[in-house]
Write an enzyme that holds these catalytic residues in place. Sequence first.
Site, PDB file in Angstrom:
ATOM      1  N   HIS A 226      43.547  45.212  45.343  1.00  7.58           N
ATOM      2  CA  HIS A 226      43.762  46.506  46.002  1.00  7.58           C
ATOM      3  C   HIS A 226      43.979  46.338  47.504  1.00  7.58           C
ATOM      4  CE1 HIS A 226      39.560  46.780  47.540  1.00  7.58           C
ATOM      5  NE2 HIS A 226      39.202  46.280  46.370  1.00  7.58           N
TER       6      HIS A 226
ATOM      7  N   ASP B 121      43.436  49.013  49.780  1.00  8.10           N
ATOM      8  CA  ASP B 121      42.574  49.890  50.568  1.00  8.10           C
ATOM      9  C   ASP B 121      41.218  49.243  50.827  1.00  8.10           C
ATOM     10  OD1 ASP B 121      42.056  50.116  47.794  1.00  8.10           O
ATOM     11  OD2 ASP B 121      41.039  52.035  48.079  1.00  8.10           O
TER      12      ASP B 121
ATOM     13  N   ASP C 230      36.701  41.981  50.452  1.00  7.90           N
ATOM     14  CA  ASP C 230      37.003  43.062  49.502  1.00  7.90           C
ATOM     15  C   ASP C 230      38.232  43.845  49.936  1.00  7.90           C
ATOM     16  OD1 ASP C 230      36.760  44.924  47.467  1.00  7.90           O
ATOM     17  OD2 ASP C 230      35.136  46.023  48.417  1.00  7.90           O
TER      18      ASP C 230
ATOM     19  N   GLU D 158      41.696  51.865  45.057  1.00  3.06           N
ATOM     20  CA  GLU D 158      40.635  51.301  44.224  1.00  3.06           C
ATOM     21  C   GLU D 158      39.270  51.721  44.747  1.00  3.06           C
ATOM     22  OE1 GLU D 158      37.589  48.640  42.660  1.00  3.06           O
ATOM     23  OE2 GLU D 158      38.138  48.913  44.757  1.00  3.06           O
ATOM     24  N   GLU D 159      39.155  51.881  46.074  1.00  2.00           N
ATOM     25  CA  GLU D 159      37.878  52.293  46.655  1.00  2.00           C
ATOM     26  C   GLU D 159      37.635  53.793  46.467  1.00  2.00           C
ATOM     27  OE1 GLU D 159      35.828  50.217  47.347  1.00  2.00           O
ATOM     28  OE2 GLU D 159      36.725  48.404  48.195  1.00  2.00           O
TER      29      GLU D 159
ATOM     30  N   GLU E  69      14.386  25.310  38.169  1.00  2.00           N
ATOM     31  CA  GLU E  69      12.969  25.691  38.169  1.00  2.00           C
ATOM     32  C   GLU E  69      12.139  24.728  38.993  1.00  2.00           C
ATOM     33  OE1 GLU E  69      10.305  28.001  34.907  1.00  2.00           O
ATOM     34  OE2 GLU E  69      11.199  26.120  34.255  1.00  2.00           O
TER      35      GLU E  69
END
Length: 470
Positions: free
Chosen positions: A103, A105, A135, A169-170, A208
């Site tokens: 995307h 935006d 992003d 998309e946002e 662990e």
Amino acid sequence: MLRDSASADGGGDTAARPTAEAADWTVVDDEVVRFTSELIRLDTTNRGGGDGRERPAAEYIAERLGEAGLDPVILESAPGRANVVVRVSGSNPAAPGLLVHGHLDVVPADPAQWTVHPFSGEVRDGLVWGRGAIDMKNADATMVALARSWARTGRRPRRDLVFAFTADEEGTGGYGAEWLAREHAALFEGCTEGISESGAYTFHTHAERGAPVRLYPIGAGERGSAWLTLTATGRAGHGAKPNHDNAVGALAAAVARIQAHQWPVRLTPVTRAAITEIAAAVGIKVDLDAPDFDPERDLDTLLERLGPAANLLRPTVRNSTNPTMLEAGYKVNVIPETATAGVDGRVLPGAEDEFRATLDRLTGPRVEWDYHHRSVPLMAPVESPTYAAMRSALLAHDPDAHVVPVCLSGGTDAKQFSALGISGYGFTPLRLPPELNYAALFHGVDERVPVDALRFGARVMDRFLTTVES
């Protein structure tokens, strides 16, 4: 239809298999950083409610692709709300197509809170800074840089690729992927699978006994979005008089029940695989099918043993409902006739009926609820050749890592493209240092991406896209 961007020079199984080693990496390394920086400088903030403008970034990408002899199209769903789509033909025309989407935006950013201006695209200390660095203008830049590299070198992917750079998309996807899937489905003809954001990044954890472990989670599922509006209706009246039909009180009680509700554990096939493989990576034996394992009783204890890696799992073992908005009244001494609330709900694959029934029970007879926005949950197979190719590409460049499937807690444009029968994976490879909190960078202050991570991602993506079979 779009004009194919590569000429037919063999095709089928007789075509030479392209290799990552044949790429012109000096140019790609420069372009993926430069394109990320330059895209960040183009403010494509999406404020929601139709307030956004992706056109500058769409024009930038179309120009870069056009310089390489490709034939992208810009498609506007509304003034300024622009998308870009281009098809690159593969060497095996019999193979199904692959959608690669990102995307354009970004979410808003307040410059006063940032170390650098969020739309500067500054490259400093080995990092590219700015809104969209993670992003997801970094991934858009990678797609463009690789397409240009293939055009220069004559290399080709095995499968037809459709690159889609989307608006909104946002928001809800209504100006972007949803509109493209509805109005321009022919552009995606032949695509059966897709890849996009939120996967294949380094997640640092430890075994662990303390030894460091690098995970690369690949998105193989998404919870569905269920943004809800709750409405209570009662009898308006004076605030000083008794009123047993008070809309505010009824709504508040329903919201309190929703907030207090503990959703039951629901382990999807993807999350079962994630738990098993993450546990193996950190040296813990797990048998989810053991007769004495009770998910409701034992899962939280198991997740605690997984350490930081449990953060990849906790949001996706249950449905969720978080109250986020309340609205009622106009004066303190007036009881209003109506009161409303907003709830952010997220729904696991296969749990939609349970979600609706539970909301009916929690809201009760006094409160009505409906979807303000709804998107489907998704699940993609982890036994597929495509997933195996993603795993192989990551391990080729980080052999000591552990590649694991995960279900995403939120959503991506893959939901919109699923309406075309396209299954989606989260695959945007980045090798990140331990000190960089990837999850906190999404929509956060001082979003940034290491230059080395971009170059690593380009190599992994190139290997995947040029070798993945159907």
